[in-house]
Design a protein around this motif. Structure first.
Motif, PDB file in Angstrom:
ATOM      1  N   UNK A  74      36.478   5.498  25.917  1.00 29.83           N
ATOM      2  CA  UNK A  74      37.356   6.668  25.867  1.00 29.83           C
ATOM      3  C   UNK A  74      36.996   7.600  24.718  1.00 29.83           C
ATOM      4  N   UNK A  75      36.079   7.164  23.853  1.00 33.84           N
ATOM      5  CA  UNK A  75      35.644   8.013  22.741  1.00 33.84           C
ATOM      6  C   UNK A  75      34.247   7.622  22.303  1.00 33.84           C
ATOM      7  N   UNK A  76      33.430   8.598  21.956  1.00 29.75           N
ATOM      8  CA  UNK A  76      32.095   8.347  21.412  1.00 29.75           C
ATOM      9  C   UNK A  76      31.767   9.444  20.415  1.00 29.75           C
ATOM     10  N   UNK A  77      31.042   9.078  19.378  1.00 26.91           N
ATOM     11  CA  UNK A  77      30.647  10.043  18.357  1.00 26.91           C
ATOM     12  C   UNK A  77      29.274  10.649  18.630  1.00 26.91           C
TER      13      UNK A  77
ATOM     14  N   UNK B 143      34.514  16.629  22.865  1.00 31.09           N
ATOM     15  CA  UNK B 143      35.129  15.584  23.683  1.00 31.09           C
ATOM     16  C   UNK B 143      34.894  15.796  25.178  1.00 31.09           C
ATOM     17  N   UNK B 144      34.880  17.052  25.619  1.00 32.78           N
ATOM     18  CA  UNK B 144      34.677  17.311  27.045  1.00 32.78           C
ATOM     19  C   UNK B 144      33.260  16.949  27.464  1.00 32.78           C
TER      20      UNK B 144
ATOM     21  N   UNK C 245      31.629  24.031  23.289  1.00 31.35           N
ATOM     22  CA  UNK C 245      31.984  23.117  22.200  1.00 31.35           C
ATOM     23  C   UNK C 245      30.845  23.083  21.187  1.00 31.35           C
ATOM     24  N   UNK C 246      31.144  22.707  19.932  1.00 32.32           N
ATOM     25  CA  UNK C 246      30.103  22.627  18.903  1.00 32.32           C
ATOM     26  C   UNK C 246      29.246  21.365  19.066  1.00 32.32           C
ATOM     27  N   UNK C 247      28.236  21.438  19.922  1.00 37.53           N
ATOM     28  CA  UNK C 247      27.334  20.322  20.187  1.00 37.53           C
ATOM     29  C   UNK C 247      26.048  20.519  19.403  1.00 37.53           C
ATOM     30  N   UNK C 248      25.614  19.487  18.681  1.00 39.10           N
ATOM     31  CA  UNK C 248      24.331  19.502  17.990  1.00 39.10           C
ATOM     32  C   UNK C 248      23.437  18.420  18.577  1.00 39.10           C
TER      33      UNK C 248
END
Length: 287
Positions: free
Chosen positions: A21-24, A77-78, A47-50
């Motif tokens: 349900x969550x990943x960094x 998150x999306x 979203x701020x994706x790097x």
């Protein structure tokens, strides 16, 4: 080691789990999906994706479009949900929970992927989800801890189910004297553990046909090991082999007409399977 031991070892080292349900972070392979980089750029508009290529500053740097990249999902998150959904359908990579920085985690994977080459000119793809559980099973305890240390929790989909792995401790980045290399013997020893994961997935898929077996997973793994020994190495070929075993019983390949067809010289694996699949049908075909 018998079938039960391979399965129990795999479940201990890389137990099945639910979709995270969550990943960094994610490590994904651009070589698997030609549209993946496009999706990363698309996510960056919302979203701020790097992201950073794991081929940076290596002899593969010019091939970065066909290799693994590290993606920071901590503020996306999306996109994390989108990647998790893709991973259930295609083997594109893995998800991580880690309190390390992007730079620290990047250095960790570069160390393992590039300094840990099993054979000169080959690439250790630790992001390969179908074989990751098997890889972890053949690493020594210290070596496995060193690899897993990059994250507090690892998640990947092995084509059948989600699996997870955790280090004993999630410590600060350090490259100690522990060699990251994976030996040819270790790579060869991965096969039965990969087959154990295939056996678990297939036994669930064919559970109605296997209901009369006391230990369906163990029975399936024994059949897959026989198929592997007979020269069938891909998951699709092994599943066809398993269907033959379900229809005709264990040891079918040692009986007529299958034994002769299996030993037919100068034929491909696909041709041998097709011949065995059609053998009984031909025997009962109307004249």
């Amino acid at each position: 080691m018998d079938a039960a031991k391979y399965i129990s070892t795999l479940n201990q080292v890389a137990p099945p789990t639910h979709s995270p349900d969550r990943a960094d972070f994610a490590v994904v392979d651009l070589a698997v999906d030609s549209k993946l980089l496009e999706r990363i750029y698309g996510a960056m508009t919302h979203e701020p994706v790097q992201w950073r290529s794991l081929f940076e500053q290596t002899s593969w740097s010019t091939e970065w479009r066909h290799g693994p990249v590290l993606v920071d999902l901590r503020k996306a998150s999306e996109f994390q949900k989108s990647l998790a959904d893709q991973m259930t359908r295609h083997s594109i990579g893995l998800l991580l929970r880690s309190d390390w920085s992007m730079d620290e985690l990047h250095a960790h994977f570069v160390h393992w992927i590039h300094d840990g080459l099993p054979v000169k000119g080959s690439l250790l793809r630790v992001q390969e989800p179908r074989k990751l559980g098997a890889l972890l099973c053949v690493l020594g305890d210290t070596q496995r801890q060193a690899l897993l240390n990059g994250a507090s929790t690892w998640f990947w989909h092995d084509s059948h189910t989600w699996r997870t792995a955790t280090p004993e401790k999630h410590e600060p980045l350090t490259h100690s004297s522990i060699p990251p290399g994976v030996s040819p013997d270790q790579l060869e020893a991965m096969a039965p553990y990969w087959l154990a994961s295939e056996a678990q997935g297939c036994s669930e898929h064919y559970r109605e046909s296997l209901a009369h077996h006391d230990a369906p997973e163990h029975w399936v793994l024994k059949r897959l090991l026989e198929g592997d020994q007979a020269g069938f190495k891909t998951s699709s070929h092994l599943e066809r082999w398993l269907r033959l075993a379900i229809l005709h019983g264990a040891g079918f390949h040692r009986r007529a007409p299958f034994a002769a067809l299996l030993d037919e010289p100068q034929t491909t694996s696909n041709d041998r399977l097709s011949a065995m699949e059609g053998a009984v049908e031909n025997q009962h075909a109307p004249v």
